[in-house]
Design a protein around this motif. Sequence first.
Motif, PDB file in Angstrom:
ATOM      1  N   ARG A 194     -19.312   2.151  28.891  1.00 41.72           N
ATOM      2  CA  ARG A 194     -18.860   0.782  29.107  1.00 41.72           C
ATOM      3  C   ARG A 194     -20.015  -0.204  29.295  1.00 41.72           C
ATOM      4  O   ARG A 194     -19.792  -1.412  29.418  1.00 41.72           O
ATOM      5  CB  ARG A 194     -17.930   0.719  30.329  1.00 41.72           C
ATOM      6  CG  ARG A 194     -16.600   1.434  30.122  1.00 41.72           C
ATOM      7  CD  ARG A 194     -15.687   1.279  31.343  1.00 41.72           C
ATOM      8  NE  ARG A 194     -14.437   1.984  31.146  1.00 41.72           N
ATOM      9  CZ  ARG A 194     -13.364   1.453  30.577  1.00 41.72           C
ATOM     10  NH1 ARG A 194     -13.397   0.193  30.148  1.00 41.72           N
ATOM     11  NH2 ARG A 194     -12.265   2.163  30.437  1.00 41.72           N
ATOM     12  N   ARG A 195     -21.232   0.286  29.314  1.00 41.10           N
ATOM     13  CA  ARG A 195     -22.367  -0.586  29.634  1.00 41.10           C
ATOM     14  C   ARG A 195     -22.559  -1.715  28.617  1.00 41.10           C
ATOM     15  O   ARG A 195     -23.195  -2.725  28.924  1.00 41.10           O
ATOM     16  CB  ARG A 195     -23.655   0.236  29.742  1.00 41.10           C
ATOM     17  CG  ARG A 195     -24.060   0.951  28.470  1.00 41.10           C
ATOM     18  CD  ARG A 195     -25.335   1.775  28.709  1.00 41.10           C
ATOM     19  NE  ARG A 195     -25.687   2.589  27.553  1.00 41.10           N
ATOM     20  CZ  ARG A 195     -25.227   3.813  27.330  1.00 41.10           C
ATOM     21  NH1 ARG A 195     -24.381   4.365  28.189  1.00 41.10           N
ATOM     22  NH2 ARG A 195     -25.584   4.482  26.260  1.00 41.10           N
ATOM     23  N   ILE A 196     -22.035  -1.567  27.403  1.00 42.39           N
ATOM     24  CA  ILE A 196     -22.194  -2.626  26.396  1.00 42.39           C
ATOM     25  C   ILE A 196     -21.146  -3.722  26.571  1.00 42.39           C
ATOM     26  O   ILE A 196     -21.173  -4.723  25.862  1.00 42.39           O
ATOM     27  CB  ILE A 196     -22.134  -2.054  24.963  1.00 42.39           C
ATOM     28  CG1 ILE A 196     -20.766  -1.421  24.707  1.00 42.39           C
ATOM     29  CG2 ILE A 196     -23.259  -1.056  24.732  1.00 42.39           C
ATOM     30  CD1 ILE A 196     -20.584  -0.948  23.263  1.00 42.39           C
ATOM     31  N   HIS A 197     -20.234  -3.519  27.527  1.00 43.58           N
ATOM     32  CA  HIS A 197     -19.176  -4.493  27.796  1.00 43.58           C
ATOM     33  C   HIS A 197     -19.390  -5.107  29.180  1.00 43.58           C
ATOM     34  O   HIS A 197     -20.265  -4.672  29.935  1.00 43.58           O
ATOM     35  CB  HIS A 197     -17.813  -3.831  27.672  1.00 43.58           C
ATOM     36  CG  HIS A 197     -17.549  -3.259  26.308  1.00 43.58           C
ATOM     37  ND1 HIS A 197     -17.411  -4.042  25.184  1.00 43.58           N
ATOM     38  CD2 HIS A 197     -17.436  -1.956  25.883  1.00 43.58           C
ATOM     39  CE1 HIS A 197     -17.198  -3.275  24.130  1.00 43.58           C
ATOM     40  NE2 HIS A 197     -17.213  -2.008  24.518  1.00 43.58           N
ATOM     41  N   PRO A 198     -18.611  -6.121  29.558  1.00 39.51           N
ATOM     42  CA  PRO A 198     -18.907  -6.861  30.793  1.00 39.51           C
ATOM     43  C   PRO A 198     -18.805  -6.016  32.071  1.00 39.51           C
ATOM     44  O   PRO A 198     -17.941  -5.143  32.200  1.00 39.51           O
ATOM     45  CB  PRO A 198     -17.843  -7.961  30.802  1.00 39.51           C
ATOM     46  CG  PRO A 198     -17.411  -8.111  29.394  1.00 39.51           C
ATOM     47  CD  PRO A 198     -17.513  -6.744  28.793  1.00 39.51           C
ATOM     48  N   PHE A 199     -19.704  -6.307  32.990  1.00 40.50           N
ATOM     49  CA  PHE A 199     -19.594  -5.852  34.376  1.00 40.50           C
ATOM     50  C   PHE A 199     -19.259  -7.098  35.182  1.00 40.50           C
ATOM     51  O   PHE A 199     -20.078  -8.009  35.320  1.00 40.50           O
ATOM     52  CB  PHE A 199     -20.904  -5.224  34.861  1.00 40.50           C
ATOM     53  CG  PHE A 199     -20.898  -4.838  36.319  1.00 40.50           C
ATOM     54  CD1 PHE A 199     -20.440  -3.590  36.711  1.00 40.50           C
ATOM     55  CD2 PHE A 199     -21.339  -5.717  37.299  1.00 40.50           C
ATOM     56  CE1 PHE A 199     -20.418  -3.220  38.060  1.00 40.50           C
ATOM     57  CE2 PHE A 199     -21.330  -5.361  38.643  1.00 40.50           C
ATOM     58  CZ  PHE A 199     -20.870  -4.107  39.012  1.00 40.50           C
ATOM     59  N   VAL A 200     -18.039  -7.155  35.695  1.00 45.84           N
ATOM     60  CA  VAL A 200     -17.565  -8.346  36.405  1.00 45.84           C
ATOM     61  C   VAL A 200     -17.488  -8.032  37.890  1.00 45.84           C
ATOM     62  O   VAL A 200     -16.678  -7.197  38.320  1.00 45.84           O
ATOM     63  CB  VAL A 200     -16.189  -8.786  35.869  1.00 45.84           C
ATOM     64  CG1 VAL A 200     -15.714 -10.029  36.628  1.00 45.84           C
ATOM     65  CG2 VAL A 200     -16.261  -9.073  34.374  1.00 45.84           C
ATOM     66  N   ALA A 201     -18.361  -8.659  38.681  1.00 43.71           N
ATOM     67  CA  ALA A 201     -18.394  -8.447  40.125  1.00 43.71           C
ATOM     68  C   ALA A 201     -17.661  -9.582  40.823  1.00 43.71           C
ATOM     69  O   ALA A 201     -17.949 -10.762  40.588  1.00 43.71           O
ATOM     70  CB  ALA A 201     -19.833  -8.368  40.609  1.00 43.71           C
ATOM     71  N   VAL A 202     -16.712  -9.225  41.677  1.00 39.97           N
ATOM     72  CA  VAL A 202     -15.910 -10.211  42.411  1.00 39.97           C
ATOM     73  C   VAL A 202     -16.021  -9.923  43.902  1.00 39.97           C
ATOM     74  O   VAL A 202     -15.675  -8.828  44.350  1.00 39.97           O
ATOM     75  CB  VAL A 202     -14.426 -10.147  41.986  1.00 39.97           C
ATOM     76  CG1 VAL A 202     -13.620 -11.195  42.754  1.00 39.97           C
ATOM     77  CG2 VAL A 202     -14.274 -10.328  40.489  1.00 39.97           C
ATOM     78  N   GLY A 233      -8.835 -14.892  33.843  1.00 36.26           N
ATOM     79  CA  GLY A 233      -9.227 -14.424  35.168  1.00 36.26           C
ATOM     80  C   GLY A 233     -10.257 -13.305  35.107  1.00 36.26           C
ATOM     81  O   GLY A 233     -10.577 -12.769  34.033  1.00 36.26           O
ATOM     82  N   HIS A 234     -10.790 -12.968  36.263  1.00 29.31           N
ATOM     83  CA  HIS A 234     -11.826 -11.932  36.336  1.00 29.31           C
ATOM     84  C   HIS A 234     -11.329 -10.596  35.779  1.00 29.31           C
ATOM     85  O   HIS A 234     -12.092  -9.868  35.132  1.00 29.31           O
ATOM     86  CB  HIS A 234     -12.271 -11.740  37.788  1.00 29.31           C
ATOM     87  CG  HIS A 234     -12.987 -12.927  38.357  1.00 29.31           C
ATOM     88  ND1 HIS A 234     -14.066 -13.519  37.737  1.00 29.31           N
ATOM     89  CD2 HIS A 234     -12.772 -13.633  39.510  1.00 29.31           C
ATOM     90  CE1 HIS A 234     -14.496 -14.528  38.472  1.00 29.31           C
ATOM     91  NE2 HIS A 234     -13.728 -14.620  39.554  1.00 29.31           N
ATOM     92  N   ILE A 235     -10.070 -10.278  36.040  1.00 30.32           N
ATOM     93  CA  ILE A 235      -9.551  -8.984  35.584  1.00 30.32           C
ATOM     94  C   ILE A 235      -9.548  -8.917  34.069  1.00 30.32           C
ATOM     95  O   ILE A 235     -10.047  -7.940  33.474  1.00 30.32           O
ATOM     96  CB  ILE A 235      -8.131  -8.747  36.157  1.00 30.32           C
ATOM     97  CG1 ILE A 235      -8.201  -8.600  37.682  1.00 30.32           C
ATOM     98  CG2 ILE A 235      -7.507  -7.499  35.532  1.00 30.32           C
ATOM     99  CD1 ILE A 235      -6.836  -8.544  38.348  1.00 30.32           C
ATOM    100  N   GLU A 236      -9.021  -9.944  33.432  1.00 32.81           N
ATOM    101  CA  GLU A 236      -8.964  -9.939  31.966  1.00 32.81           C
ATOM    102  C   GLU A 236     -10.358 -10.053  31.356  1.00 32.81           C
ATOM    103  O   GLU A 236     -10.634  -9.486  30.290  1.00 32.81           O
ATOM    104  CB  GLU A 236      -8.076 -11.086  31.478  1.00 32.81           C
ATOM    105  CG  GLU A 236      -7.712 -10.990  30.010  1.00 32.81           C
ATOM    106  CD  GLU A 236      -6.671 -12.026  29.589  1.00 32.81           C
ATOM    107  OE1 GLU A 236      -6.344 -12.070  28.386  1.00 32.81           O
ATOM    108  OE2 GLU A 236      -6.188 -12.784  30.468  1.00 32.81           O
TER     109      GLU A 236
END
Length: 448
Positions: A194-202, A233-236
């Motif tokens: 998954r590293r090539i996709h977003p890491f979203v920290a909330v 949103g952050h989840i999506e």
Amino acid sequence: MDFARPNAVALVDDDDDFRSALIERLELEGFDVTAFASAEVAVRALDPGFPGVVISDLRMPGLDGRQLLSRLQTLDEGLPVIMITGHGDIEDAVDALRHGAYDFVAKPFAFDRLLDSLNRALEKRALVLDNRRLSAAATDAGLELPLIGASETMSRLRATITQLADARLDVLIEGETGVGKEVVARALHNGGRRRIHPFVAVNCGALPDGLIESELFGHEAGAFPGALRRRVGHIEHSHRGTLFLDEIESMPMAVQIKLLRVIEEREVQPIGATQPRPVDLRILASSKVDLEEAVGAGVFRGDLYYRLNVIKLRVAPLRERRDDVPLLFGHFLRRAATREGRSPPSMSATVRRRLLDHDWPGNVRELAHFAERVLAGLEEPQSATQPPPGNGLAESLARYESQLILEALECWGGDVVAVARSLKLPRKTLYDKLQRHGLRPADFRNRN
């Protein structure tokens, strides 16, 4: 990495009787003594990084003390050498000082005179060895903070992260404030596909009141007054990547219910949307409290906790992995110095004592700030460089030793065995020091 004070003494003297007597006295004081009858044997036996001090006679057949000093300086220029000399050789001893000897004592001497010099030399040796370890550790840039560490705890954590990085399982990360839970989450994300996709920290505790659902789940245009356009949103936004929910214990109960559906169904329904949208994500959550206790207290949903708690990782506080403190400090100090375009300063005795004694309740974050202050020169008290007039070094050391023993007596309620163990002293040595400082263990018993 060990920050313990060096305790070794290499004694070089060709006088068998004198050597034996001095060995006995030094060992009674708790030193680890290795004796040599000649300088030639000592040179072959000693290695760079010897964890202690050399005490050598000045006048010996074959290699004498000054020649030994020269050989040892070539071997390790930071190794302190204390010379023992007769009254008639004072001029030669002074010359040895000019050429790098740490100190000399003239026969006959009071043992306390040698002991004082030896303790000061060992303190200097400790700083030299610690700074070398920090310099070596600071060059290790292959790990993310706070994953730097040689402790068994950190080794296990790194191994577990490697094992879980590519798994599809959600992970709950627990640990105190400042231990680096987000860094662990990023390591899990960066180590997998998954590293090539977003890491979203909330940060759940920092989400604005009234907008928490919109921030997390998003909304459609016109979903509520002021919603002029669609918001993802952050989840999506973390679709195909990783969603990291920091301080999840602070999430309101009403939002916890909606998050539970996201975890169970892997779909999100923005505010105002008529249909949910599928999301492919991995959820990593962190908490600085025990969520199981929070469930028992009724402030966190049990069903959400059990959904999140598929795999639990605990990041240990620094007080539980003290051996990692020097490695982390060295890294932070070098990083701060590089940013300022400076060379990292050598570690002082004051800084070393702080690293050894402090519990670091703020953990990695507090240690990083401390390194910044050390670089700025804000952590060296005036007394460390300008002792009060009239207080010699021996008096200051004795007062400091007395204070350490007093604190240990208070901590252990006058239990001499426990005090000796905590101070790493032979019991006889401790009794001698108690008598010297006028301290009575009985005075510290039954204080409660």
